[in-house]
Enzyme design. Sequence first.
Site, PDB file in Angstrom:
ATOM      1  N   SER A  70       0.798  -1.228   0.000  1.00 24.95           N
ATOM      2  CA  SER A  70       0.000   0.000   0.000  1.00 24.95           C
ATOM      3  C   SER A  70       0.833   1.281   0.000  1.00 24.95           C
ATOM      4  O   SER A  70       0.283   2.366  -0.178  1.00 24.95           O
ATOM      5  CB  SER A  70      -0.946   0.014   1.208  1.00 24.95           C
ATOM      6  OG  SER A  70      -0.220  -0.033   2.420  1.00 24.95           O
ATOM      7  N   GLY A  71       2.139   1.173   0.193  1.00 22.46           N
ATOM      8  CA  GLY A  71       2.997   2.357   0.199  1.00 22.46           C
ATOM      9  C   GLY A  71       3.417   2.760  -1.203  1.00 22.46           C
ATOM     10  O   GLY A  71       3.012   2.155  -2.206  1.00 22.46           O
ATOM     11  N   TYR A  72       4.254   3.790  -1.280  1.00 24.38           N
ATOM     12  CA  TYR A  72       4.714   4.258  -2.590  1.00 24.38           C
ATOM     13  C   TYR A  72       5.558   3.202  -3.303  1.00 24.38           C
ATOM     14  O   TYR A  72       5.411   2.976  -4.504  1.00 24.38           O
ATOM     15  CB  TYR A  72       5.524   5.541  -2.436  1.00 24.38           C
ATOM     16  CG  TYR A  72       4.703   6.760  -2.092  1.00 24.38           C
ATOM     17  CD1 TYR A  72       3.438   6.965  -2.639  1.00 24.38           C
ATOM     18  CD2 TYR A  72       5.196   7.723  -1.214  1.00 24.38           C
ATOM     19  CE1 TYR A  72       2.691   8.083  -2.320  1.00 24.38           C
ATOM     20  CE2 TYR A  72       4.456   8.853  -0.888  1.00 24.38           C
ATOM     21  CZ  TYR A  72       3.205   9.027  -1.444  1.00 24.38           C
ATOM     22  OH  TYR A  72       2.474  10.136  -1.125  1.00 24.38           O
ATOM     23  N   THR A  73       6.450   2.547  -2.556  1.00 24.46           N
ATOM     24  CA  THR A  73       7.286   1.524  -3.187  1.00 24.46           C
ATOM     25  C   THR A  73       6.454   0.328  -3.613  1.00 24.46           C
ATOM     26  O   THR A  73       6.639  -0.216  -4.710  1.00 24.46           O
ATOM     27  CB  THR A  73       8.408   1.086  -2.236  1.00 24.46           C
ATOM     28  OG1 THR A  73       9.238   2.213  -1.928  1.00 24.46           O
ATOM     29  CG2 THR A  73       9.263   0.004  -2.865  1.00 24.46           C
ATOM     30  N   CYS A 128      17.869   4.085  -1.703  1.00 21.59           N
ATOM     31  CA  CYS A 128      17.964   5.024  -2.833  1.00 21.59           C
ATOM     32  C   CYS A 128      19.170   5.946  -2.712  1.00 21.59           C
ATOM     33  O   CYS A 128      19.876   6.187  -3.701  1.00 21.59           O
ATOM     34  CB  CYS A 128      16.675   5.824  -2.969  1.00 21.59           C
ATOM     35  SG  CYS A 128      16.248   6.857  -1.574  1.00 21.59           S
ATOM     36  N   ASN A 163      14.065   7.896  -7.370  1.00 20.61           N
ATOM     37  CA  ASN A 163      14.240   7.168  -6.117  1.00 20.61           C
ATOM     38  C   ASN A 163      13.248   6.020  -5.941  1.00 20.61           C
ATOM     39  O   ASN A 163      13.528   5.058  -5.213  1.00 20.61           O
ATOM     40  CB  ASN A 163      14.141   8.113  -4.920  1.00 20.61           C
ATOM     41  CG  ASN A 163      12.826   8.849  -4.859  1.00 20.61           C
ATOM     42  OD1 ASN A 163      12.543   9.686  -5.719  1.00 20.61           O
ATOM     43  ND2 ASN A 163      12.011   8.557  -3.852  1.00 20.61           N
TER      44      ASN A 163
END
Length: 349
Positions: A10-13, A150, A316
């Site tokens: 559910s996160g950006y990554t 990153c 990133n």
Amino acid sequence: MIRVAVIGGSGYTGGELLRILAVHPKIEVTYVTSREYAGKPITLVHPNLRGFYNMNFSQFSFDKLGDKADAVFLGLPHKVSLEYVPKILEMGIQVIDLSADFRLKDPTLYKIWYGYEHPYPDLLKKAVYGLPELHYEELKNAKLIASPGCNATATILAGAPLVASSLLETYKLISDVKVGSSEGGAKPHEGSHHPERQNAIRPYEADGHRHAAEAEQELSLIAKRDVKVSLVPHAVSSVRGALASVHGWLSSDISEMDMWKKSIEFYKGRKFIRIIRSNIHPYPDPKFVIGSNFADIGFAIEKRMQRITMFSAIDNLMKGAAGQAVQAFNISRGFEEDEGLRIPPLRPA
């Protein structure tokens, strides 16, 4: 088809992993978990993926995982991955871990940089650091891949041709990294809240960022001697992108043409490295890699000071996280390393 699970999706990554894997021709995403959003549609959290996923987030279960996955991407916080990795490996499932929990080979460094004693030093020995430009052969058939951070990725890719060249007066490098707000994750907090972040150029962890440990580990392997890195990241108001400026001091003169040749030779055959030198855009700029897995590399030589600065620009969330994890996974499975990653950068971005 390889069945793939994304744990912590559910996160950006996690969202970026799902974006890439949605168009990967060799895999099928079969299981995506989220503690917070279990039972809710993936597209509720990642509306950009509408039309690509018609499934809900699940609550994690080892039993369900065993039935659904051949490989697992872990998008979990540091220390949390430690609860999952050993058991998943025992189940015979490949792990690509995007946390820091298996990146460092020396277990004593975890106490210094992360504040805990590492409980699985034997797994640290087995883990392969997932930077394909340096560990391509080791990644083949790897069962546990530790995907780099990153800031570390940007620093290492910039510094690698330099430490390999045997041109340095001292092997103490300074890495200045400017990085976008998505590095802070999807959960807002005071430092990353948009009104606080906009127009900011803010140093953080300036007395020693933990990604320096990864940079020192990898650059020392290349140089075949001890390399020290002072890494100072700066939060900037862009959403994506990281630019590393790695400063070193030369022991003798080198022409720009010779350094250009050394950089090209070092990264020869590496599909996602672009050596940058042009009149209009003479140095790497994250703006021109956004949305892609490319890393743009460049340099500048200040002869008056015998100083050389190596630059590295990455997205990133791509080369600094999800894209690189998929690149390493591809190599481990014998696929072309750019499978699912043949995505040109966005412009304008």
